[in-house]
Design a protein around this motif. Structure first.
Motif, PDB file in Angstrom:
ATOM      1  N   ASN A  65       0.813  -1.219   0.000  1.00 40.34           N
ATOM      2  CA  ASN A  65       0.000   0.000   0.000  1.00 40.34           C
ATOM      3  C   ASN A  65       0.845   1.268   0.000  1.00 40.34           C
ATOM      4  O   ASN A  65       0.305   2.373   0.011  1.00 40.34           O
ATOM      5  N   THR A  67       2.966   4.401  -1.179  1.00 39.18           N
ATOM      6  CA  THR A  67       2.908   5.296  -2.334  1.00 39.18           C
ATOM      7  C   THR A  67       4.099   6.246  -2.253  1.00 39.18           C
ATOM      8  O   THR A  67       4.743   6.349  -1.201  1.00 39.18           O
ATOM      9  N   GLY A  71       5.109   6.557   2.177  1.00 36.83           N
ATOM     10  CA  GLY A  71       5.954   5.382   2.018  1.00 36.83           C
ATOM     11  C   GLY A  71       6.453   4.770   3.299  1.00 36.83           C
ATOM     12  O   GLY A  71       7.461   4.065   3.286  1.00 36.83           O
TER      13      GLY A  71
END
Length: 79
Positions: A65, A67, A71
């Protein structure tokens, strides 16, 4: 059990807030919505995971998940 202590931890999990608590030697977790309401998290955390290892455990489970702008997994509160 009367007097049992519950420890609660809040984590930022790739931009989402997750509340994790230890009650009766069992971890329970809930996603926290923008309105503060709790929703179930389909997450099993083994009881032997130490509080200090929760962030790494959550990272390992939810790493897909991540990004570019969200992060990491980190603790944002405990009580």
């Amino acid at each position: 059990m009367p007097g049992a202590q519950t420890m609660r931890y809040l984590f930022n999990v790739f931009g989402h807030t997750l509340r994790v608590e230890m009650t009766d030697a069992r971890w329970r977790s809930h996603w926290v919505g923008a309105d503060g309401k709790l929703g179930p998290a389909q997450l099993a955390i083994p009881p032997d995971v130490a509080p200090t290892d929760l962030a790494q455990y959550l990272y390992d489970i939810y790493h897909e998940n991540a990004t570019p702008t969200n992060g990491d997994v980190f603790e944002i509160g405990a009580k």
